[in-house]
Design an enzyme around this catalytic site. Structure first.
Site, PDB file in Angstrom:
ATOM      1  N   LYS A  74     -10.970  61.644 -17.714  1.00 49.36           N
ATOM      2  CA  LYS A  74     -11.989  60.889 -17.568  1.00 49.36           C
ATOM      3  C   LYS A  74     -12.561  60.451 -18.772  1.00 49.36           C
ATOM      4  O   LYS A  74     -12.856  61.111 -19.806  1.00 49.36           O
ATOM      5  CB  LYS A  74     -13.034  61.690 -16.593  1.00 49.36           C
ATOM      6  CG  LYS A  74     -14.366  60.458 -16.224  1.00 49.36           C
ATOM      7  CD  LYS A  74     -15.454  61.527 -15.489  1.00 49.36           C
ATOM      8  CE  LYS A  74     -16.633  60.497 -15.144  1.00 49.36           C
ATOM      9  NZ  LYS A  74     -17.507  61.349 -14.312  1.00 49.36           N
ATOM     10  N   SER A 149     -18.637  59.116 -10.085  1.00 56.06           N
ATOM     11  CA  SER A 149     -18.213  58.594 -11.326  1.00 56.06           C
ATOM     12  C   SER A 149     -16.910  58.577 -11.923  1.00 56.06           C
ATOM     13  O   SER A 149     -16.494  57.707 -12.375  1.00 56.06           O
ATOM     14  CB  SER A 149     -19.397  58.670 -12.266  1.00 56.06           C
ATOM     15  OG  SER A 149     -19.367  60.073 -12.936  1.00 56.06           O
ATOM     16  N   SER A 173     -19.521  63.616  -8.381  1.00 53.05           N
ATOM     17  CA  SER A 173     -18.712  62.747  -9.318  1.00 53.05           C
ATOM     18  C   SER A 173     -17.318  62.925  -9.259  1.00 53.05           C
ATOM     19  O   SER A 173     -16.339  62.383  -9.458  1.00 53.05           O
ATOM     20  CB  SER A 173     -19.352  62.338 -10.686  1.00 53.05           C
ATOM     21  OG  SER A 173     -20.462  61.725 -10.333  1.00 53.05           O
TER      22      SER A 173
END
Length: 465
Positions: A74, A149, A173
């Protein structure tokens, strides 16, 4: 192939890391323009690492199951000499001079960093469609959200653009995109995995965890990530543990709790899918018991106050110097976050241990809690309101409702795929355990996966085609 199957293929000299990296990069070139999973693709670095891994593996110096395996990180997690953008214009050209501890661990294990995945700007959103680099798109339907996210990591796994991914989870997330994209995602116990070198969203709520195709893959990656880190003030000391050790053991006689709060206002397709999950566990000999979780409304409010206060503390300078460069929706959320008063935050923290203890009383009567991961099917990109039966709710609030309480309490949560909607979109369920009880969550997750043949590799092979 999933992660462990690929690792075995290396052992048997059936494929080479260089071949696998070439295949993955070809797929990224074909599919990433549509699903927008990656912000940065590390082609040169990946080939260099693949050649080294191939040489070592062929010489019999295999470091472990991650050696030679392409993984996605990420773009909130620092990578040395590789840009890390936080999904924001403010950091679009930022190149860290260090690797996050979790990245160090992956690289030392021989994993190959294939790229940095898209994220809702600053990870401050569960939808995944507010990034400076554009929304990540669900490989099952490109007009639908990935959830956020860690939406880019979810999309990369669903579209077979990596064999594993790292995400972060502050209100859901990891688990939200895991459910929306049909993969397995674990939010470990708070403090179990180091956050050093991970851009903060909320100091006492942030978690780093693995996103994979299967439960066994997930446990293998978590085994690698855990460990005390003196550079993370929230990291707790702990002896090493094999989180896959209970995988394959029966759940007969175990007790699964269904907390009523988590079954309110959920879409009918989600309810039916989770009811089928419950039936599977019942058929496997588990006892199903409804439970009431004490203090859940106060926990939900405590999560709201904590994330807002801490997020604004992180971004006060950003708002002062770069407010105009932020996505308008993210900026508005930060403006709202500033309204939390200091005394409100302190009062919540003073009550926090009591609320955590109350939550954990549930496990006096049950082994794990089972809930839907999301109350809704993935919505359209840019959609901000949803009807759940006759109940109207904001999409952001709905996505967070069932995952965020355990960020406040720090309990581990595992999201596992459990079917598809009529429109072909993934649905997931969540297992919640006591602190440091990840091994038992994997035990429960694996028996379901085996009993239903809901092997995520099958779903993933169709995603994005």
């Amino acid at each position: 192939m999933n992660l462990l199957t690929l690792s075995q293929s290396y052992d048997e000299k059936k494929v080479s890391p260089v071949e696998i990296v070439q295949q993955i990069l070809n797929k990224i070139q074909q599919k990433n323009p549509a699903c927008n999973a990656f912000i940065t693709v590390c082609e040169e670095e990946a080939f260099t690492a693949a050649r080294q891994a191939e040489e070592e593996i062929m010489a019999g110096r295999k470091r472990g199951p991650l050696h030679g395996v392409p993984i996605a990180i990420k773009d909130l997690i620092f990578t040395k000499k590789i840009r890390t953008t936080m999904g924001s214009k403010v950091y679009q050209n930022y190149v860290p001079d260090l690797d996050a501890t979790v990245v160090q661990k992956c690289l030392e294990a021989g994993a190959i960093l294939i790229g940095k995945t898209n994220t809702h700007e600053f990870a401050y959103g569960p939808i995944g469609d507010r990034s400076f680099f554009g929304p990540s798109r669900n490989p099952y339907d490109l007009e639908k959200i990935t959830g956020g996210s860690s939406g880019g990591s979810g999309a990369a796994m669903a579209a077979n653009l990596a064999y594993a991914a790292l995400g972060t989870d502050t209100g859901g997330s990891i688990r939200i995109p895991a459910s929306a994209c049909g993969i397995v995602g674990m939010k470990p116990t708070f403090g179990l995995v180091s956050k050093y070198g991970v851009f903060d969203l909320a100091y006492t709520l942030d978690h780093v965890g693995p996103m994979t195709k299967t439960v066994k893959d997930n446990a293998a990656l978590l085994n690698l990530l855990v460990g005390h880190d003196e550079k993370d003030p929230y990291s707790f000391s702990k002896t090493s543990e094999d989180y896959s050790r209970l995988i394959g053991e029966s759940v007969k006689g175990k007790v699964i709790g269904l907390p009523s709060f988590f079954f309110q206002n959920i879409e009918e397709e989600v309810r039916k899918a989770v009811d089928q999950v419950i039936d599977v566990y019942r058929s496997l000999g588990a006892e199903i018991r409804e439970v009431a979780v004490k203090g859940i409304d106060e926990i939900a409010e405590g999560q709201r106050v904590t994330i807002q206060a801490e997020a604004y503390a992180v971004h006060e300078k950003t708002m002062r110097d770069h407010a105009d460069d932020l996505d308008p929706e993210v900026r508005e959320r930060l403006v709202m976050s500033k309204e939390v008063r200091g005394y409100e935050y302190v009062q919540v923290q003073q009550r926090r241990k009591h609320l955590i203890d109350q939550f954990n009383e549930s496990f006096h009567r049950v082994d794990v809690l089972l809930t839907p991961t999301l109350p809704i099917i993935p919505t359209n990109i840019n959609q901000r309101d949803v009807m759940i039966g006759n109940h109207a709710e904001g999409v952001r609030q709905a996505l967070l409702r069932l995952t965020s309480p355990t960020n406040f309490t720090g309990n581990p949560g595992l999201s596992i795929p459990c079917g598809f909607s009529r429109g072909g979109l993934p649905i997931g369920f969540q297992l919640i355990g006591k602190h440091r009880d990840e091994a038992q969550l994997y035990q429960f997750g694996f028996v379901y996966e085996q009993a239903t043949s809901m092997n995520i590799d099958v779903a993933g092979n169709n995603a994005g085609e």
